[in-house]
Write a protein that holds these residues in place. Structure first.
Motif, PDB file in Angstrom:
ATOM      1  N   GLU A 132      94.180  38.478  29.106  1.00 29.70           N
ATOM      2  CA  GLU A 132      93.855  39.222  27.888  1.00 29.70           C
ATOM      3  C   GLU A 132      94.860  40.351  27.701  1.00 29.70           C
ATOM      4  O   GLU A 132      95.313  40.978  28.649  1.00 29.70           O
ATOM      5  N   THR A 133      95.209  40.623  26.396  1.00 26.60           N
ATOM      6  CA  THR A 133      96.237  41.607  26.080  1.00 26.60           C
ATOM      7  C   THR A 133      95.619  42.924  25.633  1.00 26.60           C
ATOM      8  O   THR A 133      94.428  43.018  25.339  1.00 26.60           O
ATOM      9  N   LEU A 134      96.485  43.940  25.560  1.00 28.23           N
ATOM     10  CA  LEU A 134      96.036  45.269  25.138  1.00 28.23           C
ATOM     11  C   LEU A 134      95.572  45.236  23.682  1.00 28.23           C
ATOM     12  O   LEU A 134      94.566  45.872  23.326  1.00 28.23           O
ATOM     13  N   LYS A 135      96.266  44.505  22.836  1.00 28.82           N
ATOM     14  CA  LYS A 135      95.891  44.456  21.426  1.00 28.82           C
ATOM     15  C   LYS A 135      94.478  43.880  21.268  1.00 28.82           C
ATOM     16  O   LYS A 135      93.671  44.387  20.475  1.00 28.82           O
ATOM     17  N   GLU A 136      94.166  42.844  22.052  1.00 38.07           N
ATOM     18  CA  GLU A 136      92.844  42.213  21.944  1.00 38.07           C
ATOM     19  C   GLU A 136      91.725  43.177  22.354  1.00 38.07           C
ATOM     20  O   GLU A 136      90.663  43.236  21.745  1.00 38.07           O
ATOM     21  N   VAL A 137      91.974  43.957  23.393  1.00 39.34           N
ATOM     22  CA  VAL A 137      90.954  44.920  23.820  1.00 39.34           C
ATOM     23  C   VAL A 137      90.789  46.023  22.791  1.00 39.34           C
ATOM     24  O   VAL A 137      89.670  46.479  22.514  1.00 39.34           O
ATOM     25  N   ILE A 138      91.906  46.474  22.170  1.00 34.81           N
ATOM     26  CA  ILE A 138      91.808  47.517  21.142  1.00 34.81           C
ATOM     27  C   ILE A 138      90.987  46.998  19.954  1.00 34.81           C
ATOM     28  O   ILE A 138      90.156  47.712  19.386  1.00 34.81           O
ATOM     29  N   GLU A 139      91.207  45.737  19.634  1.00 31.52           N
ATOM     30  CA  GLU A 139      90.429  45.162  18.532  1.00 31.52           C
ATOM     31  C   GLU A 139      88.952  45.060  18.914  1.00 31.52           C
ATOM     32  O   GLU A 139      88.072  45.282  18.081  1.00 31.52           O
ATOM     33  N   ARG A 140      88.634  44.729  20.250  1.00 32.75           N
ATOM     34  CA  ARG A 140      87.234  44.687  20.687  1.00 32.75           C
ATOM     35  C   ARG A 140      86.595  46.064  20.616  1.00 32.75           C
ATOM     36  O   ARG A 140      85.372  46.191  20.426  1.00 32.75           O
ATOM     37  N   ALA A 141      87.425  47.108  20.753  1.00 37.66           N
ATOM     38  CA  ALA A 141      86.907  48.476  20.692  1.00 37.66           C
ATOM     39  C   ALA A 141      86.813  48.984  19.252  1.00 37.66           C
ATOM     40  O   ALA A 141      86.515  50.170  19.037  1.00 37.66           O
ATOM     41  N   GLY A 142      87.083  48.155  18.262  1.00 34.51           N
ATOM     42  CA  GLY A 142      86.952  48.553  16.858  1.00 34.51           C
ATOM     43  C   GLY A 142      88.166  49.223  16.273  1.00 34.51           C
ATOM     44  O   GLY A 142      88.130  49.692  15.130  1.00 34.51           O
ATOM     45  N   GLY A 143      89.262  49.296  17.026  1.00 33.40           N
ATOM     46  CA  GLY A 143      90.477  49.932  16.522  1.00 33.40           C
ATOM     47  C   GLY A 143      90.418  51.452  16.677  1.00 33.40           C
ATOM     48  O   GLY A 143      89.472  52.021  17.220  1.00 33.40           O
ATOM     49  N   PHE A 144      91.463  52.086  16.159  1.00 33.19           N
ATOM     50  CA  PHE A 144      91.582  53.533  16.281  1.00 33.19           C
ATOM     51  C   PHE A 144      90.808  54.249  15.179  1.00 33.19           C
ATOM     52  O   PHE A 144      90.560  53.711  14.104  1.00 33.19           O
ATOM     53  N   THR A 145      90.474  55.502  15.489  1.00 34.60           N
ATOM     54  CA  THR A 145      89.863  56.347  14.456  1.00 34.60           C
ATOM     55  C   THR A 145      90.958  56.972  13.621  1.00 34.60           C
ATOM     56  O   THR A 145      92.151  56.901  13.949  1.00 34.60           O
ATOM     57  N   GLU A 146      90.549  57.633  12.547  1.00 33.96           N
ATOM     58  CA  GLU A 146      91.535  58.251  11.649  1.00 33.96           C
ATOM     59  C   GLU A 146      92.221  59.459  12.285  1.00 33.96           C
ATOM     60  O   GLU A 146      93.257  59.922  11.811  1.00 33.96           O
ATOM     61  N   PHE A 147      91.648  59.989  13.391  1.00 36.97           N
ATOM     62  CA  PHE A 147      92.233  61.158  14.041  1.00 36.97           C
ATOM     63  C   PHE A 147      93.149  60.779  15.205  1.00 36.97           C
ATOM     64  O   PHE A 147      93.699  61.655  15.874  1.00 36.97           O
ATOM     65  N   ALA A 148      93.332  59.499  15.465  1.00 40.57           N
ATOM     66  CA  ALA A 148      94.119  59.057  16.609  1.00 40.57           C
ATOM     67  C   ALA A 148      95.598  59.330  16.417  1.00 40.57           C
ATOM     68  O   ALA A 148      96.142  59.091  15.337  1.00 40.57           O
ATOM     69  N   ASP A 149      96.224  59.857  17.463  1.00 41.09           N
ATOM     70  CA  ASP A 149      97.675  60.059  17.467  1.00 41.09           C
ATOM     71  C   ASP A 149      98.274  58.862  18.199  1.00 41.09           C
ATOM     72  O   ASP A 149      98.424  58.852  19.414  1.00 41.09           O
ATOM     73  N   ILE A 150      98.610  57.829  17.437  1.00 39.50           N
ATOM     74  CA  ILE A 150      99.044  56.564  18.039  1.00 39.50           C
ATOM     75  C   ILE A 150     100.341  56.742  18.817  1.00 39.50           C
ATOM     76  O   ILE A 150     100.567  56.095  19.838  1.00 39.50           O
TER      77      ILE A 150
END
Length: 897
Positions: A676-694
């Protein structure tokens, strides 16, 4: 005080050496108060004869004669070089001559002289003092001595010749004379002072010669004064001669063994002679009094043992061993059976050894290991495991292994192993034989796991104390099993786990396919060698190595030792003894059973067979699923040197999890699948919030953290070496010798830095599928909130944070922090981006200003490092002054030519 006494005594002896008679009465009184041993030692040290101090001591008739000064002792001799060398020789217990210690107490004879009553048959001699008392018509008392004519002169009475008479005879003569010459006067007679006796002690004594002894001294006291007997002295044929006539023969054994007193009282002029022994034997081992004994010609081995107090309770009486010199002076070993002891006669110099009974108890079996009441139990016909464990819940401990236990049986100097499961023992009708050893193991390999289990066990305080006392195994010494299976070293000496691992190497033989028992390797693989864990007391690692070694040493031919190996998905992979009729299921139980991830459809059993004089390996497929289902036909019987490999389920993985924290919609811990990749886990977590400093995401990985920790340690060691080499030997360095403590502190701080294991990740590339970042166990992703600050650290006057300004460059932010210090490396400034990237400003570019402005983003950190080549003005001027001075000296030297 002690020093004062020593000085005072030296003063006394200096005075003695000048004039032995110029001694004050106070000095003499002080000297006489010292113990005889100190008097003799000081006299010897000063080279003075004690008899010269007081001439009266040469007078035998002096009632104050100092007997202690003539007592001889080997301790009076000064130590030699051989005595000092003896201190470093091995301490070997040596048997001593029996009865010789009787002569070690000569002082008791001196003390008893004033307590002894004068018997009526005592023969009076010249110099004896009598106490004469008149009563009746006249009342007077006289202290009178027998003169040189042998007479006693009583005032008013005719002289009476009493020398040579007994006390009773003298009393009768004096009484009749007084009654005849002084009518009406009665008289009593008593001896108040008696003359010492002078005897000669000869033969096998340490110091033969003339001795002045207290009155009524006997043979033992005379020999004691002479320092005791030598090692070859006869204590059974001591003679006393008086006027060249044999008076008595003294056998000390009769006094010591039977209480028959033949210790004759000596008289003046007697000669005590101690001959050498004609026959001596030493008795060692299981007798009550090991020693060297003297035997007469007709006495037997039985007599010798009786003199030694008889056999001890633990003695093996059927046969004794005798080390004996034969006629051709060669040493031979004789075995004398019990029936011959009363008939066989020893030879001079025999060394008799009485062996100890075997520790093997008759009609018993031993219960060993993780049980509540270990020890020996009575064996009888029909004793089964079910009867032995009639109530297994009260016998087994909470940490007992319910799936693996052994019965070890010896048959004709070889051992056989039987295996059973304690959880079914109450239904096990396996019959035990006399001498069997039943071993119950712990289900833990480390002691700390046992302790943790006991701590968490639901016990009352009294129950817990009981279990703890049981754990210590105070009721039974495991020596029974150790002595049984090994003749080398007992488990009690294997307290150190390094030694356990070392002893396991005994199994390293060609027919065994692994280096050491795997269960030992796994225990220690994750621990440092300086801090090894402590093995559980009843663990496999404690008990099995010795048992395996015994099986290896008894193997014959090409069959191989009855040992099999198991590896793979079992709890304790390693080497195990093959029980009688042992099968694959037994080996799995011995290894603690299968663990999660075991592939049940197939396992592989590798077996070595002899074909055409060559060994070949056959691989046999094993159906574990059928074996676990109870199919006996699938359960293959084991042979020596078999190797069983329990496979892992294809694509099996342990629970792998990653952690997402910060600005994601569903932060937390996520269990992931393999690949499993990092992108898939981020998507399972619902993505970033609007305050995230990517751009400032922090991604850490455990494997990188461990590697980074090692690199930090290597860097600290490298820095210490470089600083010592390049700076500490340089007078001009800012890191001079006066700053070594600061350097050490700096490097120590570097060593203490906690490794993070950060992996710089371009999140945009990950989200756009440009990079597939496969996750690993314990990965962590932290998404911070957006920041508006820029940090400035290092060699600036004020390390702080500043609000981000779009038009500010690196120099502007450094200026807001007070500017650079003198020690700053201006050309080595760098920027650590919020994402973890490191950027070096391009100061040589024509567009450096615009580039620097674009390089600074919120969350960045500007680092101004230290210039390691910096020299302050004082150091610089010192160097210049030295150069000018050296040039001036050179010019002056040239001008003088």
């Amino acid at each position: 005080m002690l020093r004062f006494v020593k000085v005072f005594l030296v003063y006394i002896f200096i005075a003695f050496s000048v004039n032995a008679y110029a001694i004050s009465s106070q000095q003499m009184a002080a000297f006489k108060k010292l113990p005889a041993s100190q008097q003799a030692a000081l006299a010897k040290q000063m080279g003075i004869n004690l008899n010269s101090i007081d001439p009266s001591k040469n007078n035998v008739g002096d009632p104050e004669f100092d007997y202690q000064s003539q007592i001889k002792s080997p301790d009076d001799n000064l130590p030699t070089f051989d005595d000092f060398d003896a201190k470093f020789e091995p301490n070997v217990e040596k048997v001593k001559l029996y009865g010789a210690e009787v002569f070690n107490n000569a002082e008791s004879t001196v003390l008893s002289q004033s307590l002894a009553a004068v018997p009526l048959d005592y023969v009076l001699v010249i110099g004896d003092v009598l106490h004469v008392t008149f009563y009746g018509k006249e009342s007077e008392q006289f202290e009178l001595s027998i003169n040189s004519s042998g007479k006693i002169i009583i005032p008013g009475i005719s002289p009476v010749n009493i020398a040579g008479l007994t006390l009773q005879q003298a009393s009768d003569v004096i009484t009749s004379t007084v009654q005849r010459e002084k009518i009406g006067t009665q008289v009593t007679l008593a001896v108040s002072q008696i003359q010492p006796i002078k005897v000669f002690v000869a033969g096998e004594v340490n110091y033969p010669g003339d001795y002045v002894l207290p009155p009524f001294s006997n043979i033992v006291s005379a020999i004691s004064f002479a320092g005791g007997v030598s090692e070859i002295a006869s204590l059974r044929n001591i003679t006393v001669r008086r006027q060249n006539q044999l008076v008595t023969k003294f056998d000390l054994y009769q006094l010591l063994q039977k209480g028959i007193d033949g210790n004759t009282t000596l008289r003046n002029g007697d000669v005590v002679f101690v001959p050498s022994s004609s026959k001596q034997v030493s008795i060692q081992g299981e007798v009550k009094r090991p020693a060297i004994y003297e035997l007469k010609e007709q006495e037997t081995y039985f007599d010798a043992i009786q003199y030694a107090g008889g056999f001890s309770p633990s003695a093996f009486k059927k046969v004794i061993r005798v080390k004996q010199l034969s006629g051709n002076e060669n040493t031979v070993i004789r075995s004398v059976v019990q029936d011959e002891l009363s008939n066989a006669t020893p030879v001079d110099g025999d060394e008799i050894y009485i062996d100890k009974k075997s520790q093997q108890t008759a009609n018993s079996i031993a219960l060993i290991g993780a049980v509540s009441r270990p020890g020996f139990y009575q064996w009888s016909d029909g004793l089964s495991l079910a009867r032995l464990f009639n109530n297994k819940n009260s016998i087994l401990l909470p940490f007992s292994d319910l799936g693996y236990a052994l019965v070890v049986r010896e048959i004709k100097d070889k051992i056989k192993v039987f295996q059973f499961e304690p959880k079914y023992v109450e239904d096990n009708d396996f019959l035990l034989s006399k001498g069997d050893k039943v071993i119950v193991f712990s289900r833990f390999e480390l002691e700390k796991h046992e302790r943790e289990m006991l701590d968490n066990y639901a016990l009352t305080q009294s129950d817990f104390e009981k279990e703890t006392s049981i754990y210590k195994w105070n009721n039974y010494k495991k020596r029974a099993f150790e002595d049984y299976i090994s003749s080398e070293q007992s488990f009690s000496k294997l307290g150190n786990e390094k030694e356990v691992s070392k002893k396991a190497d005994l199994v390293i033989l060609p027919e065994v396919s692994v280096k050491t028992p795997v269960y030992i390797e796994e225990i220690f693989s994750s621990e440092t060698q300086d801090d090894l864990p402590k093995l559980a007391f009843y663990s496999r690692s404690k008990f099995l190595p010795k048992l395996l070694h015994r099986l290896i040493t008894q193997k014959t031919g090409v069959e191989g030792a009855h040992i099999a190996e198991i590896s793979g998905r079992v709890k304790y992979p390693g080497l195990y003894p093959i029980p009688v009729n042992g099968k694959v299921s037994d080996l799995i139980n011995a290894a603690g059973g299968l663990i999660e991830g075991a592939y049940l459809e197939q396992a592989e059993l590798s077996r070595q067979t002899l074909e055409s004089e060559y060994l070949s390996v056959n691989n046999i497929a094993v159906d574990l699923d059928s074996i676990l289902s109870g199919d006996k036909s699938a359960d293959i019987e084991l042979k020596g040197r078999d190797y069983l490999n329990i496979f892992q389920i294809p694509n099996w993985q342990e629970n792998i999890s990653v952690t997402l924290n910060g600005e994601v919609k569903l932060p937390g811990k996520y269990t992931i699948r393999k690949g499993e990749t990092l992108k898939e886990v981020i998507e399972r977590a619902g993505g970033f919030t609007e305050f995230a400093d990517i751009g400032a995401i922090v991604f850490t990985r455990e494997s990188l953290r461990l590697k980074e920790r090692e690199q930090i340690k290597q860097l600290a060691d490298s820095m210490k070496k470089d600083l010592i080499t390049n700076n500490l030997n340089s007078e001009n360095s800012i890191l001079g010798t006066s700053n070594t403590s600061g350097i050490d502190k700096l490097i120590d701080q570097l060593s203490d830095i906690e490794a993070v294991g950060r992996l710089v990740v371009d999140v945009d590339s990950v989200l756009n599928n440009e990079i597939d970042l496969l996750l690993e166990n314990k990965d962590a992703l932290y998404i911070p909130s957006k920041k508006q600050s820029v940090n400035v650290i290092g060699e600036v006057f004020v390390s702080t944070s500043h609000l981000h300004q779009e038009n500010f460059n690196v120099d502007d932010y450094i200026g807001l922090s007070g500017g650079m210090k003198d020690k700053a490396a201006e050309d080595k400034v760098f920027i650590v981006k919020a994402s973890g990237k490191v950027v070096i400003p391009n100061n040589n570019s024509w567009f450096a200003v615009n580039e620097q402005q674009s390089q600074i983003q919120p969350g960045d950190t500007i680092v101004v490092p230290l210039d390691s080549q910096y020299k302050d003005n004082l150091t610089l001027w010192t160097q210049v002054t030295q150069i000018v001075y050296q040039l001036g000296v050179a010019v002056a030297a040239i001008g003088s030519l």
